[in-house]
Motif scaffolding. Structure first.
Motif, PDB file in Angstrom:
ATOM      1  N   VAL A  49     -51.822  -5.259  20.494  1.00 42.80           N
ATOM      2  CA  VAL A  49     -50.760  -6.193  20.897  1.00 42.80           C
ATOM      3  C   VAL A  49     -51.177  -6.946  22.153  1.00 42.80           C
ATOM      4  N   LEU A  50     -51.774  -6.247  23.120  1.00 42.40           N
ATOM      5  CA  LEU A  50     -52.264  -6.914  24.324  1.00 42.40           C
ATOM      6  C   LEU A  50     -53.248  -8.024  23.952  1.00 42.40           C
ATOM      7  N   ASN A  51     -54.214  -7.702  23.101  1.00 38.15           N
ATOM      8  CA  ASN A  51     -55.231  -8.689  22.740  1.00 38.15           C
ATOM      9  C   ASN A  51     -54.636  -9.862  21.967  1.00 38.15           C
ATOM     10  N   SER A  52     -53.699  -9.582  21.056  1.00 38.33           N
ATOM     11  CA  SER A  52     -53.074 -10.661  20.287  1.00 38.33           C
ATOM     12  C   SER A  52     -52.201 -11.543  21.164  1.00 38.33           C
ATOM     13  N   ARG A  53     -51.565 -10.942  22.154  1.00 39.88           N
ATOM     14  CA  ARG A  53     -50.731 -11.739  23.050  1.00 39.88           C
ATOM     15  C   ARG A  53     -51.576 -12.592  23.996  1.00 39.88           C
ATOM     16  N   ILE A  54     -52.714 -12.067  24.430  1.00 38.95           N
ATOM     17  CA  ILE A  54     -53.646 -12.894  25.200  1.00 38.95           C
ATOM     18  C   ILE A  54     -54.116 -14.060  24.335  1.00 38.95           C
ATOM     19  N   LEU A  55     -54.454 -13.768  23.090  1.00 34.18           N
ATOM     20  CA  LEU A  55     -54.867 -14.806  22.149  1.00 34.18           C
ATOM     21  C   LEU A  55     -53.807 -15.886  22.043  1.00 34.18           C
ATOM     22  N   TRP A  56     -52.554 -15.481  21.839  1.00 33.27           N
ATOM     23  CA  TRP A  56     -51.482 -16.475  21.713  1.00 33.27           C
ATOM     24  C   TRP A  56     -51.300 -17.252  23.012  1.00 33.27           C
ATOM     25  N   ALA A  57     -51.226 -16.540  24.144  1.00 34.02           N
ATOM     26  CA  ALA A  57     -50.895 -17.177  25.419  1.00 34.02           C
ATOM     27  C   ALA A  57     -51.920 -18.242  25.799  1.00 34.02           C
ATOM     28  N   PHE A  58     -53.195 -17.927  25.675  1.00 33.66           N
ATOM     29  CA  PHE A  58     -54.209 -18.898  26.083  1.00 33.66           C
ATOM     30  C   PHE A  58     -54.366 -20.017  25.067  1.00 33.66           C
ATOM     31  N   TRP A 373     -48.432  -2.834  26.845  1.00 31.88           N
ATOM     32  CA  TRP A 373     -47.235  -3.658  26.727  1.00 31.88           C
ATOM     33  C   TRP A 373     -47.158  -4.785  27.749  1.00 31.88           C
ATOM     34  N   LYS A 374     -47.939  -4.738  28.805  1.00 30.24           N
ATOM     35  CA  LYS A 374     -47.835  -5.762  29.863  1.00 30.24           C
ATOM     36  C   LYS A 374     -48.874  -6.843  29.613  1.00 30.24           C
ATOM     37  N   CYS A 375     -48.392  -7.978  29.162  1.00 32.08           N
ATOM     38  CA  CYS A 375     -49.265  -9.030  28.648  1.00 32.08           C
ATOM     39  C   CYS A 375     -48.803 -10.399  29.175  1.00 32.08           C
ATOM     40  N   PRO A 376     -49.651 -11.419  29.068  1.00 35.08           N
ATOM     41  CA  PRO A 376     -49.255 -12.764  29.523  1.00 35.08           C
ATOM     42  C   PRO A 376     -48.543 -13.537  28.420  1.00 35.08           C
ATOM     43  N   TYR A 377     -47.494 -12.944  27.896  1.00 34.69           N
ATOM     44  CA  TYR A 377     -46.833 -13.498  26.711  1.00 34.69           C
ATOM     45  C   TYR A 377     -45.467 -14.041  27.066  1.00 34.69           C
ATOM     46  N   HIS A 378     -44.555 -13.177  27.498  1.00 38.53           N
ATOM     47  CA  HIS A 378     -43.205 -13.635  27.809  1.00 38.53           C
ATOM     48  C   HIS A 378     -43.211 -14.653  28.945  1.00 38.53           C
ATOM     49  N   ASN A 379     -43.973 -14.371  30.009  1.00 38.29           N
ATOM     50  CA  ASN A 379     -43.903 -15.265  31.173  1.00 38.29           C
ATOM     51  C   ASN A 379     -44.625 -16.590  30.923  1.00 38.29           C
ATOM     52  N   SER A 380     -45.805 -16.549  30.291  1.00 34.00           N
ATOM     53  CA  SER A 380     -46.484 -17.822  30.008  1.00 34.00           C
ATOM     54  C   SER A 380     -45.680 -18.639  28.993  1.00 34.00           C
TER      55      SER A 380
END
Length: 394
Positions: A49-58, A373-380
């Motif tokens: 989930v961390l890796n997928s959320r980084i993928l989405w965020a960037f 669970w702590k990812c750059p998803y919700h805030n970005s």
């Protein structure tokens, strides 16, 4: 508008933190854990989930910043997922691997598959590689073929690596061990809707519409207008706990899905529910503009913490309610949510956002800056959505 300018600055700040701190230069991909004090744990497990959320965020951020470094980080995330998280034998996505990329927890958590589809679909918008698109479609088909409940509709939470029944379906230790959850359905919906933007398949559209209808018929309570969090197979309610962050997140995400598939009649019904969900979320607002975490009405028990992600979702959800209703109170709620983040959630020394704060505003220091669970998803995403929505008003 000042709000948009501040969001652009904040987006750059968030991305800079992750770009500088998260890449695992030694073992590839991204470090699995960085604690509150920015201490890295290079041998920590790595979460899909961390890796997928980084993928989405960037990937999403690149469409705003046009900074090639952001595209490079997105590709790094995709390459790592493709190399280490994709199960080459059975399909699907592992939940975790070790720091070297060796599979650890190999269960097929549908939530994790959904986030991989979500992130890959976003990357395809800026890097239209056919193999990437087919990988996303393959994961979508894994979800539908193995998890879909053909009798009652919806998706079962989790299965074993070889797609067999599991005794423990929980997404995390705090969750109920139930067959279906609001949370998984919300993120399957956003994943399928995002996939539809790059692959407008008619069957996929029908599945998005069916998911939206499940929210209208079962997941949004007709009595309280809060989300019901857990269900059995036949959609009997299995939880009474209220999650204010999920209320306000779903209020705009379900509407966005209806917009993306272009179903106008369904969209009008969803917009009506959007305002009811938004009003329900307001029950969790404190006078300082922050959103409380959870409330259990059965035991009259509050979790009076203010986690970072509900504040990010409140910024978007309240802004969305203002856009469709014209009621200024919602715009003010969005602005106050951002003010709360500036006052209490931003780590002005160490960078990024705290996990959250306690009732007395003390940071939750036992929680991670980077983790499963702590990812750059919700805030970005909040930054990107506010920028996009304000630009659409001009």
């Amino acid at each position: 508008m000042e709000y948009s300018r501040e969001m652009q600055d904040q987006l750059e700040s968030i991305l800079s933190y992750w770009k500088q701190n998260a890449p695992d230069i030694t073992n590839g991909g991204f470090i699995g854990k960085i604690d509150h004090d920015n201490k890295p744990y290079p041998e920590a497990p790595k979460g899909s989930v961390l890796n997928s959320r980084i993928l989405w965020a960037f990937s999403a951020a690149f469409q705003v910043t046009h900074n090639k470094e952001h595209l490079d980080i997105a590709k790094r995330a995709y390459d790592y997922i493709q190399t280490y998280f994709l199960d080459k034998e059975y399909g699907g996505i592992y939940w975790t691997v070790d720091y070297n990329g060796t599979p650890l927890d190999t269960k097929m958590q549908v939530y994790a598959l959904a986030f991989a589809v979500y992130g890959m679909s976003e990357l395809y918008k800026i890097w239209p590689d056919e193999a990437l698109k087919q990988t996303a479609i393959g994961l979508y088909r894994d979800i539908v073929n193995h998890s879909y409940d053909s009798k009652y509709g919806g998706y079962i939470e989790a299965l074993s690596r070889d797609w067999k029944e599991l005794g423990d379906l929980r997404l995390s230790a705090k969750d109920a061990n139930e067959r279906k959850s609001m949370n998984t359905h919300l993120h399957v919906l956003e994943a399928f809707a995002n996939l539809y933007t790059i692959w407008p398949d008619e069957k996929l559209k029908q599945q998005v519409e069916e998911l939206i209808q499940l929210f209208l018929d079962h997941i949004i309570s007709p009595d309280t207008h809060h989300l019901v969090l857990f269900f059995d197979d036949s959609w009997n309610k299995r939880s009474e706990v209220i999650s204010y962050g999920h209320d306000i997140e779903a209020a705009w995400l379900v509407q966005e899905a209806a917009e993306l598939v272009g179903n106008k009649s369904l969209l009008e019904e969803v917009k009506y529910q959007t305002i009811l969900l938004t009003e329900a979320a307001c029950e969790g607002l404190d006078d300082d503009g922050g959103l409380w975490y959870e409330y259990d009405p059965v035991n009259n028990h509050w979790i009076r913490q203010k986690h970072s992600w509900p504040q990010a979702e409140a910024m978007v959800g309240f802004l969305n309610a203002w856009q469709i209703s014209g009621e200024d109170v919602y715009l003010q709620h969005s602005l106050k949510s951002w003010q709360f983040v500036k006052d209490h959630i931003l780590d002005k020394k160490g960078g990024e956002w705290y996990w959250g704060v306690e009732k007395d505003y003390a940071p939750m220091t036992r929680e991670d800056k980077v983790g499963i669970w702590k990812c750059p998803y919700h805030n970005s995403r909040a930054c990107i959505e506010v920028i996009r929505r304000i630009a659409s008003l001009k």
